[in-house]
Each structure stands twice: as structure tokens, then as C-alpha cells.
Design a protein around this motif. Structure first.
Motif, PDB file in Angstrom:
ATOM      1  N   LEU A  39       0.808  -1.186   0.052  1.00 38.78           N
ATOM      2  CA  LEU A  39       0.069   0.073  -0.151  1.00 38.78           C
ATOM      3  C   LEU A  39       0.764   1.241  -0.142  1.00 38.78           C
ATOM      4  O   LEU A  39       2.074   1.084   0.224  1.00 38.78           O
ATOM      5  N   ASP A  40       0.299   2.355  -0.241  1.00 35.16           N
ATOM      6  CA  ASP A  40       1.041   3.514  -0.201  1.00 35.16           C
ATOM      7  C   ASP A  40       0.486   4.136   0.982  1.00 35.16           C
ATOM      8  O   ASP A  40      -0.670   4.764   0.959  1.00 35.16           O
ATOM      9  N   ALA A  41       1.292   4.431   2.176  1.00 30.18           N
ATOM     10  CA  ALA A  41       1.072   4.800   3.404  1.00 30.18           C
ATOM     11  C   ALA A  41       1.551   6.086   3.485  1.00 30.18           C
ATOM     12  O   ALA A  41       1.690   6.505   4.665  1.00 30.18           O
ATOM     13  N   THR A  42       1.608   6.955   2.665  1.00 37.57           N
ATOM     14  CA  THR A  42       2.428   8.164   2.887  1.00 37.57           C
ATOM     15  C   THR A  42       1.312   9.123   3.664  1.00 37.57           C
ATOM     16  O   THR A  42       1.709  10.137   3.901  1.00 37.57           O
ATOM     17  N   GLU A  43       0.102   9.031   3.466  1.00 35.52           N
ATOM     18  CA  GLU A  43      -0.935   9.758   4.191  1.00 35.52           C
ATOM     19  C   GLU A  43      -1.691   8.949   5.134  1.00 35.52           C
ATOM     20  O   GLU A  43      -3.016   9.402   5.630  1.00 35.52           O
ATOM     21  N   VAL A  44      -1.181   8.085   5.577  1.00 31.53           N
ATOM     22  CA  VAL A  44      -1.615   7.194   6.745  1.00 31.53           C
ATOM     23  C   VAL A  44      -1.140   7.751   8.051  1.00 31.53           C
ATOM     24  O   VAL A  44       0.035   7.755   8.196  1.00 31.53           O
ATOM     25  N   HIS A  45      -1.696   8.032   9.011  1.00 28.06           N
ATOM     26  CA  HIS A  45      -1.280   8.505  10.479  1.00 28.06           C
ATOM     27  C   HIS A  45      -1.658   7.390  11.619  1.00 28.06           C
ATOM     28  O   HIS A  45      -2.865   6.900  11.310  1.00 28.06           O
ATOM     29  N   VAL A  46      -0.560   7.111  12.294  1.00 32.51           N
ATOM     30  CA  VAL A  46      -0.809   6.210  13.365  1.00 32.51           C
ATOM     31  C   VAL A  46      -0.786   6.734  14.950  1.00 32.51           C
ATOM     32  O   VAL A  46       0.322   7.444  14.786  1.00 32.51           O
ATOM     33  N   ALA A  53      -4.311   0.585  18.519  1.00 33.98           N
ATOM     34  CA  ALA A  53      -3.776   1.371  17.455  1.00 33.98           C
ATOM     35  C   ALA A  53      -5.011   2.152  16.731  1.00 33.98           C
ATOM     36  O   ALA A  53      -6.056   1.466  16.470  1.00 33.98           O
ATOM     37  N   ARG A  54      -4.722   3.476  16.234  1.00 30.19           N
ATOM     38  CA  ARG A  54      -5.802   4.077  15.399  1.00 30.19           C
ATOM     39  C   ARG A  54      -5.116   4.695  14.248  1.00 30.19           C
ATOM     40  O   ARG A  54      -4.018   5.173  14.248  1.00 30.19           O
ATOM     41  N   LEU A  55      -5.646   4.256  13.177  1.00 26.14           N
ATOM     42  CA  LEU A  55      -5.035   4.483  11.533  1.00 26.14           C
ATOM     43  C   LEU A  55      -6.180   5.518  10.945  1.00 26.14           C
ATOM     44  O   LEU A  55      -7.206   5.299  11.134  1.00 26.14           O
ATOM     45  N   THR A  56      -5.567   6.446  10.617  1.00 25.37           N
ATOM     46  CA  THR A  56      -6.368   7.480  10.217  1.00 25.37           C
ATOM     47  C   THR A  56      -5.693   7.930   8.822  1.00 25.37           C
ATOM     48  O   THR A  56      -4.364   7.952   8.647  1.00 25.37           O
ATOM     49  N   GLY A  57      -6.586   8.869   8.018  1.00 24.92           N
ATOM     50  CA  GLY A  57      -5.715   9.212   6.728  1.00 24.92           C
ATOM     51  C   GLY A  57      -6.477   8.465   5.485  1.00 24.92           C
ATOM     52  O   GLY A  57      -7.566   8.250   5.677  1.00 24.92           O
ATOM     53  N   GLU A  58      -5.581   8.733   4.093  1.00 28.28           N
ATOM     54  CA  GLU A  58      -6.375   8.440   2.935  1.00 28.28           C
ATOM     55  C   GLU A  58      -5.357   7.343   2.324  1.00 28.28           C
ATOM     56  O   GLU A  58      -4.023   7.581   2.413  1.00 28.28           O
ATOM     57  N   VAL A  59      -6.173   6.452   1.523  1.00 28.07           N
ATOM     58  CA  VAL A  59      -5.355   5.643   0.462  1.00 28.07           C
ATOM     59  C   VAL A  59      -5.824   5.755  -0.764  1.00 28.07           C
ATOM     60  O   VAL A  59      -7.157   6.133  -1.045  1.00 28.07           O
ATOM     61  N   TYR A  60      -5.083   5.298  -1.842  1.00 32.03           N
ATOM     62  CA  TYR A  60      -5.897   5.515  -3.155  1.00 32.03           C
ATOM     63  C   TYR A  60      -6.806   4.147  -3.394  1.00 32.03           C
ATOM     64  O   TYR A  60      -7.696   4.447  -4.191  1.00 32.03           O
TER      65      TYR A  60
END
Length: 108
Positions: A39-46, A53-60
Motif C-alpha cells: 500500500l501507499d501509506a504516505t498519508e496514513v497516520h498512526v 492502534a488508530r489509523l487515519t488518513g487516506e489511501v488510493y
């Protein structure tokens, strides 16, 4: 499944031994996400609090959301993942025959 090149992955910028356990788990999850190639995790926040764990952000792609959750859950010390990642909104502009072709391909 699409394999993607790892992005934003490398050596930690500081000594992680001094971090509290939550910060170390956050770093471990972020490192696993960045190096997985799934995955492209460049816009995922942990963020981590205790064993959650809480994951936020966007993926394609929508499929990347589940992959990110599974990766986070595989990190030692994480028992629960709250996955609030969303797929990016795509705005495609086209007109005429291209719109018709897209509509037909979705219904076939």
C-alpha cells in the motif's frame, strides 16, 4: 494485488530506546506500513494508546484499508485496531463517449 515501492522508509532519526512503549509501537506500525509494498501509506497516520492502534488518513485503493489494518494488528503488543482510513476521492473529468463507455463497463 498490486505491489508498490516503499516510500518514506529508512533509519529512525533518533534513539527509539528512550521512547515510551506507545511511541515505539507507533513507529513499528508506521515502519511496517511504509516498507510493506502492499500500500501507499504516505498519508496514513498512526496513533497508539496501550494495546490499541488508530489509523487515519487516506489511501488510493479501498483494498489498502484492510491491508493497513492487518499490518497494524500484526505488530507485537497491538490487540485492537481502529481503522478510520478512507479511500481518496477521485475526480475524473471526461465527456461524451468516454462517459458512456465507463458506464457500460461498470454494468457488464
Amino acid at each position: 494485488m498490486v505491489l508498490k515501492k516503499a516510500a518514506f522508509y529508512g533509519d529512525p532519526v533518533e534513539d527509539t530506546e528512550e521512547w515510551n512503549p506507545d511511541a515505539r509501537r507507533e513507529d513499528a506500525i508506521a515502519s511496517e506500513l511504509a516498507s510493506s509494498g502492499l500500500l501507499d501509506a504516505t498519508e496514513v497516520h498512526v496513533t497508539v494508546k496501550g494495546e490499541e492502534a488508530r489509523l487515519t488518513g487516506e489511501v488510493y485503493m479501498r483494498e489498502e484499508i484492510a491491508v493497513a489494518g492487518n499490518i497494524a494488528l500484526s505488530v507485537e503488543g497491538i490487540k485492537r485496531v481502529r481503522n478510520a482510513i478512507r479511500p481518496k476521492q477521485r475526480h475524473l473529468r471526461s465527456s461524451g463517449k468516454e462517459d458512456d463507455a465507463r458506464a457500460q463497463s461498470r454494468t457488464l
